[in-house]
Scaffold this motif. Sequence first.
Motif, PDB file in Angstrom:
ATOM      1  N   PHE A   1      -3.482  30.224  22.447  1.00 55.47           N
ATOM      2  CA  PHE A   1      -3.083  29.160  23.347  1.00 55.47           C
ATOM      3  C   PHE A   1      -2.743  29.724  24.721  1.00 55.47           C
ATOM      4  CE2 PHE A   1       1.044  27.627  24.878  1.00 55.47           C
ATOM      5  CZ  PHE A   1       0.690  26.377  25.332  1.00 55.47           C
TER       6      PHE A   1
ATOM      7  N   VAL B   1      19.835  37.611  16.583  1.00 54.57           N
ATOM      8  CA  VAL B   1      19.215  37.245  15.308  1.00 54.57           C
ATOM      9  C   VAL B   1      20.232  36.729  14.296  1.00 54.57           C
ATOM     10  CG1 VAL B   1      17.151  38.659  15.368  1.00 54.57           C
ATOM     11  CG2 VAL B   1      19.312  39.667  14.644  1.00 54.57           C
ATOM     12  N   ASN B   2      21.476  37.129  14.441  1.00 54.15           N
ATOM     13  CA  ASN B   2      22.464  36.711  13.453  1.00 54.15           C
ATOM     14  C   ASN B   2      23.043  35.339  13.706  1.00 54.15           C
ATOM     15  OD1 ASN B   2      22.314  38.995  11.886  1.00 54.15           O
ATOM     16  ND2 ASN B   2      23.594  40.118  13.334  1.00 54.15           N
TER      17      ASN B   2
ATOM     18  N   PHE C   1       7.646  19.853  26.346  1.00 61.21           N
ATOM     19  CA  PHE C   1       8.351  20.286  25.146  1.00 61.21           C
ATOM     20  C   PHE C   1       9.715  20.889  25.484  1.00 61.21           C
ATOM     21  CE2 PHE C   1       3.906  20.217  24.064  1.00 61.21           C
ATOM     22  CZ  PHE C   1       3.915  19.579  22.841  1.00 61.21           C
TER      23      PHE C   1
ATOM     24  N   LEU D   1       5.432  24.433  26.756  1.00 63.32           N
ATOM     25  CA  LEU D   1       5.373  25.108  25.461  1.00 63.32           C
ATOM     26  C   LEU D   1       5.655  26.598  25.641  1.00 63.32           C
ATOM     27  CD1 LEU D   1       4.961  23.831  22.799  1.00 63.32           C
ATOM     28  CD2 LEU D   1       2.507  24.146  23.012  1.00 63.32           C
ATOM     29  N   ALA D   2       5.094  27.154  26.707  1.00 66.05           N
ATOM     30  CA  ALA D   2       5.350  28.568  26.991  1.00 66.05           C
ATOM     31  C   ALA D   2       6.840  28.799  27.217  1.00 66.05           C
ATOM     32  CB  ALA D   2       4.550  29.017  28.220  1.00 66.05           C
ATOM     33  N   LEU D   3       7.471  27.859  27.891  1.00 69.44           N
ATOM     34  CA  LEU D   3       8.900  28.025  28.165  1.00 69.44           C
ATOM     35  C   LEU D   3       9.716  28.009  26.869  1.00 69.44           C
ATOM     36  CD1 LEU D   3      10.839  28.378  30.530  1.00 69.44           C
ATOM     37  CD2 LEU D   3      11.289  25.930  30.400  1.00 69.44           C
TER      38      LEU D   3
ATOM     39  N   ILE E   1      10.059  25.786  17.595  1.00 71.82           N
ATOM     40  CA  ILE E   1       8.927  24.882  17.434  1.00 71.82           C
ATOM     41  C   ILE E   1       9.232  23.715  16.488  1.00 71.82           C
ATOM     42  CG2 ILE E   1       6.516  24.780  16.696  1.00 71.82           C
ATOM     43  CD1 ILE E   1       6.761  26.298  19.166  1.00 71.82           C
TER      44      ILE E   1
ATOM     45  N   TYR F   1       4.933  35.881  27.731  1.00 75.41           N
ATOM     46  CA  TYR F   1       5.021  34.470  28.097  1.00 75.41           C
ATOM     47  C   TYR F   1       5.558  34.310  29.515  1.00 75.41           C
ATOM     48  CZ  TYR F   1       4.077  33.552  23.233  1.00 75.41           C
ATOM     49  OH  TYR F   1       3.485  33.505  22.010  1.00 75.41           O
TER      50      TYR F   1
ATOM     51  N   ASN G   1      17.347  37.979  22.414  1.00 74.26           N
ATOM     52  CA  ASN G   1      17.740  39.229  23.047  1.00 74.26           C
ATOM     53  C   ASN G   1      19.015  39.117  23.883  1.00 74.26           C
ATOM     54  OD1 ASN G   1      15.620  41.302  22.387  1.00 74.26           O
ATOM     55  ND2 ASN G   1      14.391  39.534  22.929  1.00 74.26           N
TER      56      ASN G   1
ATOM     57  N   LEU H   1       8.711  29.139  24.022  1.00 72.92           N
ATOM     58  CA  LEU H   1       8.539  30.458  23.414  1.00 72.92           C
ATOM     59  C   LEU H   1       9.419  31.483  24.123  1.00 72.92           C
ATOM     60  CD1 LEU H   1       4.664  30.353  23.026  1.00 72.92           C
ATOM     61  CD2 LEU H   1       6.394  29.735  21.365  1.00 72.92           C
ATOM     62  N   ILE H   2       9.447  31.398  25.444  1.00 72.14           N
ATOM     63  CA  ILE H   2      10.265  32.338  26.209  1.00 72.14           C
ATOM     64  C   ILE H   2      11.741  32.176  25.861  1.00 72.14           C
ATOM     65  CG2 ILE H   2      11.079  32.904  28.526  1.00 72.14           C
ATOM     66  CD1 ILE H   2       8.329  32.122  29.526  1.00 72.14           C
TER      67      ILE H   2
ATOM     68  N   LEU I   1       2.761  34.681  31.706  1.00 74.87           N
ATOM     69  CA  LEU I   1       1.969  33.476  31.564  1.00 74.87           C
ATOM     70  C   LEU I   1       2.522  32.369  32.449  1.00 74.87           C
ATOM     71  CD1 LEU I   1       0.013  31.693  29.691  1.00 74.87           C
ATOM     72  CD2 LEU I   1       2.039  31.269  28.377  1.00 74.87           C
TER      73      LEU I   1
ATOM     74  N   VAL J   1      12.659  33.995  22.713  1.00 70.86           N
ATOM     75  CA  VAL J   1      12.730  35.447  22.862  1.00 70.86           C
ATOM     76  C   VAL J   1      13.978  35.838  23.646  1.00 70.86           C
ATOM     77  CG1 VAL J   1      11.558  37.465  23.744  1.00 70.86           C
ATOM     78  CG2 VAL J   1      10.238  35.621  22.769  1.00 70.86           C
TER      79      VAL J   1
END
Lengths: 295, 357, 266, 231, 300
Positions: free
Chosen positions: A230, E118-119, E39, E98-100, E208, A272, E110, E102-103, A275, E106
């Motif tokens: 994508f 992660v916890n 999104f 959508l990219a945002l 998502i 990303y 972090n 995903l960012i 991107l 991440v």
Amino acid sequence: MQLFVEQLINGWALGSLYALFGIGFGLVFSTLGILNAAHGTYASWAAIAGYYAVERFGVPFPVAIAAGVIGGGLLAVVVDQIGFQPLRAKKTGMLGALITSIAFWIILDSLAGFATGQQSLAFPAASYPNQMVVMGPLRVPQMQIITIVALLVCTIGIHLLIQKTRIGAAMRAVGWNEVAAALGGVNARMVILLTAFLAGATSGLAGVLGGISTSNVSFTLGEGLMLKGFAAVVVGGYDDVRGTAIAGICLGIIEVFVAQYISTSFRDGFTYMLLLAFLIARPRGLFGSASFVRA
Amino acid sequence: APAAGEYGVGFITENTGPLAAAGVSYHRGAQLAVDEINEGAWIGQGVKLKLNEKESGSDAARAVQALTQFSADRNVIAVTCCILSPVAAALKPVTTNAKLPLVIYGATLPGLPQPPYVTSVVGLPGPQEVKMSKMLAETLKPKTVAYFVNADNEGFQNRFKAAQKVMEEAGVKTAGVVSILSADTDFTAPATQAMATNPDLIMVWTTQTPAAGIIAALRARGYAGKISASDVISPAPVFKKIGAALAGVPFPIVFSSEISSSPEAKKFVEGYTKKFGEAPDTYSAQGYTSLYLIAQAMKSLDGKPSREDLAAALGKASAVEYNIYGGLPMVNGQAEVQNSLVAAWTADGKVVRWENK
Amino acid sequence: MRDAGSLLVLDQVVKTFGGVAAVGGLTAHVRQGSVHGLIGPNGAGKTTVINLITGLFHPSAGSIRFNGAKLEAMAPQDIAATGISRTYQNVRLFSGMTALEQVMTGCYLRRGVSLWSSFLGLPAASSAWRSTREQALHLLDRVAMAHRADELAETLSYGEQRRIEIARALGSDPKLLLLDEPTAGMNHSEAEAVGRLVHELRDAGLTILMVEHNMSLVTAFCDSCTVMNFGRLLAEGDPKTCIADPAVQEAYFGRKNDADRIQALR
Amino acid sequence: MLTVSKLSASYGAIQAVRGIDLQVKAGSLCVVLGSNGAGKSTTLRSIAGLHRPVSGSISLDGAEISRLPLHKVVRSGLALVPEGRMVVAPLTVEENLGLSAFAGRNADPELLDKVYTLFPRLAERRLQKAGLLSGGEQQMLAIGRALMTRPQMLVLDEPSMGLAPSIVDLVFQAIVALHREGQSILLVEQNAAIALSVCDYGYVMRRGQIVVEGTPDALKQNPEVLEAYLS
Amino acid sequence: METFLDLWAAYGSTVTFAMVNALFALSTYAVLSTGVLSFTTVVFAAVGGFLAAQLSGKFGLPLWAAFPAAALGGGFAAAVVAFAFLRLESHWMALASLALVLITRVTALNAPALTGGVNGLIVPVRVEPLELAILLALCTVVFWRLHRSWFGLASRAVREDAAVASTMGISPYRIQFIAFLISGVVGGLGGAALAFTLQFISPETYFIGIAFTMIASTVLGGSFHWLGPIIGAAVFTALPTTMQAIVPQIEDVAKGVVLLLIMIFLPRGLIDPRAWGLKKAAKLREETEAKRAAERDAHA
Ligand SMILES: Nc1ncnc2c1ncn2[C@@H]1O[C@H](COP(=O)(O)OP(=O)(O)OP(=O)(O)O)[C@@H](O)[C@H]1O
Ligand SMILES: Nc1ncnc2c1ncn2[C@@H]1O[C@H](COP(=O)(O)OP(=O)(O)OP(=O)(O)O)[C@@H](O)[C@H]1O
Ligand SMILES: CC(C)C[C@H](N)C(=O)O
Ligand SMILES: [Mg+2]
Ligand SMILES: [Mg+2]
């Protein structure tokens, strides 16, 4: 230096998978106007089809690939006819199709889970070319070379098909407006089937190749390809397969280098981010064409 | 023993979703335990357990919904669940509020158990890893080690750190640390990266799919040196998938259907193989154990036990009495590892005690 | 000089699309209170001129002045606020809205209340809403579409939709109305009715710029006109004189009128 | 050639055409007149397969076409120039014209030349995306596309709409020329004077029904037609 | 009463999650109703969720103070996002958003100091269903008022054809910017509501899954009326629970099939004002015809 070049090739091969998947995904988006959430499952199912062809029938490598490609294509056709075709007459725009595709994503994903016994499977090492090709100090797995070549062939082939042939014109026409195309005598239904098949088959190819070379055939295979494919489509400009190919390759290379030289945790974030920055600087992507409707 | 009758145990399954492969094993182990307990009247005459399943797909919201439904069901006296620590953490307040005892069978975040309502039958990582690392340092005498580790999994980071500490104390240098993510599938690049550091030993501290993929990729790229891993590679499907490339890769383990030899373990393996047509793995063992812990607590109660009574009994348990590990002490609701082994696959797909060959 | 009394002045306006000049240095004046025709062959750049005036495109060069304001760098909504309103050559109604709602939307600029008070439903806002509604109904009546007020506009025929568009454009109570082929798809008597409406509007003080291919309408209803060809000015002035201009004849007309045409077709 | 009988069409519950009969004889040119909303376009759309009629039959050369999918109608020899043009915006002018190759005939360079000769403006814009053409240019393209399928029966919905007078002349000359060559044509046109001067037979619609029909001469005498269309 | 309490105990959490999802769906609807498919609700939810969790966890803020803070946080994030995104065209905007998402994940993974990494984070405060219902009702009133105001009319115009709307004096940018702010506020509230419901959140909570839930709820319920997202969220949330009760082995497949069937038969969603409009038009048309016929007869 050797490490650098080997990683470059690793990234290129990885990116080729993203690109190959992205080409299929972008094809339905640009010609049929569908943002297809189920597209990733085509890749999963293609890999599963290829796997069982080998596992059950012991077919040789090219047949396994063909099984994946044809499987992906047929699945795309079936999904299109059950899920998208009924909406076409009703003019629901992008949203209706997006939701049916989510429905198919849920269905196909969980069926794929059943088909693999929820396991991650792998092609037996003997069933595909698994040697290293030695080029001077470099050692490159055969599958990487196959993947890179596959992308090259598909990109050129599909680009020519869409831009230079009548069938391609018909595909673009139908995607814009079925009735308008049919007024010229185009059988919209056939063209849609063909487009869907082509898109499913290309992404299916990415699925089998990826399943083989990463030793991972599972129902989650498509999801990973989906996110990156994508991204490749967005950066490349979704109506040009060349853009997708270049963007996909770059994505793979960047990813590998970020992991190698910067940090794995930030690998995806970095990708990303690039991107997004790219999108905002160049909203139509690498090759994205200008608008064709008047303001 | 409590009054005769059927008592429900809520089991939050993870038969679909990202962890389904392990989820199925947990579920089967629990099913087998319930069968055995009922058939042998293990708790008491006429006392039967009934497994009520609800799927969560490893999704916290779905798990919470399942748990509240169990808590509304008066026949359910306890719930068992959770492979993922975040999911378990999300269930903790809910189950405590509802005063419904919860036995964790998979998640290993330190501090999750909170007796009486939350207990866990899985040992925390640490001792097994330390034991194996010491053994490897002594027998292999590597000069340098490269590590693979999940950047996004605290549990494996802890295991990696424990192992690294042992190695460095033994004078083994760290050649490199390669991070990967749980969802990754392509490991050619990480393998290339690790091999470029030219290590004597590569230790793989990652979740299952990456671990299998990494070992396969290392061997495919022609790495001929030593590799070690964790118990994630112990289930049979992993060997079926990767094949001979796994042979000789040592991993620490607390239960192995081929090595564990206590009578309980033998009975478990036999019953499981008969019922499901394949040998149990370390996950089925944990699912199995969680049900025996509940049964043990039940056994200690009389009359018509309430959830609170059962919780109190669970919280007080100082060991899982019937277990297949040859001993499983519990401290503050948390099971502890006692007898771990170092095992490895043979080239023809058997798990044996690892020896340096 | 001639700028005096001109409501709208286009000065050397250029618009190029990828090297092709759709408008190539056009100068034109529209007098306050007149009906001004904009005519020319297909592709001459008429619609582009309207798009430039309304800010959907920005000129590559040149200036557009309206009532003292310089439009060339303004956004469409700001241009609309200065009192310019338009219809579209290809009908562009909002799907899912009734005829009345379309016209109400056209009244947005003279809603008379802030979005905020309309959200809160203050009494002033409610009464303003009601009076705007009345006005919208009245406008529909002017284009003979009041009986379709509560029907979805997309269920109307092409000609009917054109009328709704005119009513919608009138909603903002503009000073300058731009009509892009308002009578396309209408028969003779329907077109006449639109012509008469245009005259009424002019008499009520509105200035109108009208793109039209129907020459009998242009001669009958326009006070002045500009003829374009290949994005440039070909002729301007009184409609009859313009049309008689041999250059215009050559570029634009096969035959002058229907009778000649019919003659030629026999 | 084309026989329409008892055709009814509606949009959901809205009845647009109420049982009309209409005929176009081989080689003849028929005109349909009517005010806005009379149902002319709906009639043509039904005939050409763009809209599924509720009832009635439509036969072309004796073959029933009312249930055929659109592209089959086109392939069986009936071509429509629709209201609103419907050119394929993302395709170039030439690609739009080339789509007709799918009508079962091979793309015919001669025919393409003919279209370009008829509309030189299109030749100038050959490689431009159709969506960026001016309104009139798009209309020319829609007519050109219909001609490219070499129809036995040409159906035109207000072909002169949006065209400059000189092009209107051209289009009508072309229509007349085609008619002389024996082409069967069904035409909806708002310019009644011209339409009636070229046709063989005419119909007038009102509220979904045919209220008057006859030869052009007869229609020209009809008071209703006189008042509404020819004054 | 007894059975009612039982039912509530069993399905109360489904109702609670339905209300939370309704907030997400409304947030999505806010921008969708001005023609923007985005999104970013997920992002606003994450901001609101983590903010609320930290404020109540570290600073002991009570619920009634944490919610407004989450709303502000979401709104602020929305302003930033709108500023960056509103220059993109519709399709690209959907992709960029959508990219945002995903960012965001991440980044959240972090930034353990803010999000627990992660916890994840334990949230010490709990929201009662009644409180949630009040919150949702408040939001609903806002959407109902908006729908009936000039903003509603303008946003429909912008959604259907932004260029045309702009020539009528409506600034698409302004309308869409406001829509983003509303989306941000409601999304932030939804994120906080989710945090206070789950009482444990991690970066995976806002990912998502929410994106699909919110978009599916909105479209399933109908994206042309504020009632649509609310109904859609109820249906979409109840689906898995229902399917689990009926066909436990293949509940996911069944859920997909039901979703598919609804979309095929009601492609514009359960609530479709346009369908009402078409029906009404047909009725009016008949009446007009009848009246005209009567007039004609009277003349004759
Ligand atoms: N966005 C665009 N990109 C490229 N070319 C354009 C664009 N818009 C218009 N053109 C070209 O500019 C020329 C002028 O177009 P315009 O629509 O202004 O003509 P017009 O005078 O309104 O013609 P008509 O009477 O046919 O409507 C046309 O040749 C058209 O193809
Ligand atoms: N998509 C639609 N949905 C509902 N009703 C429609 C639709 N299209 C047309 N109608 C109705 O059907 C009737 C006939 O419309 P049609 O377009 O056939 O008229 P027409 O004679 O072509 O008019 P015009 O000269 O304005 O083009 C009209 O009353 C119109 O309101
Ligand atoms: C700018 C526009 C809204 C006009 C439109 N492009 C047309 O040609 O009709
Ligand atoms: Mg024009
Ligand atoms: Mg019509």
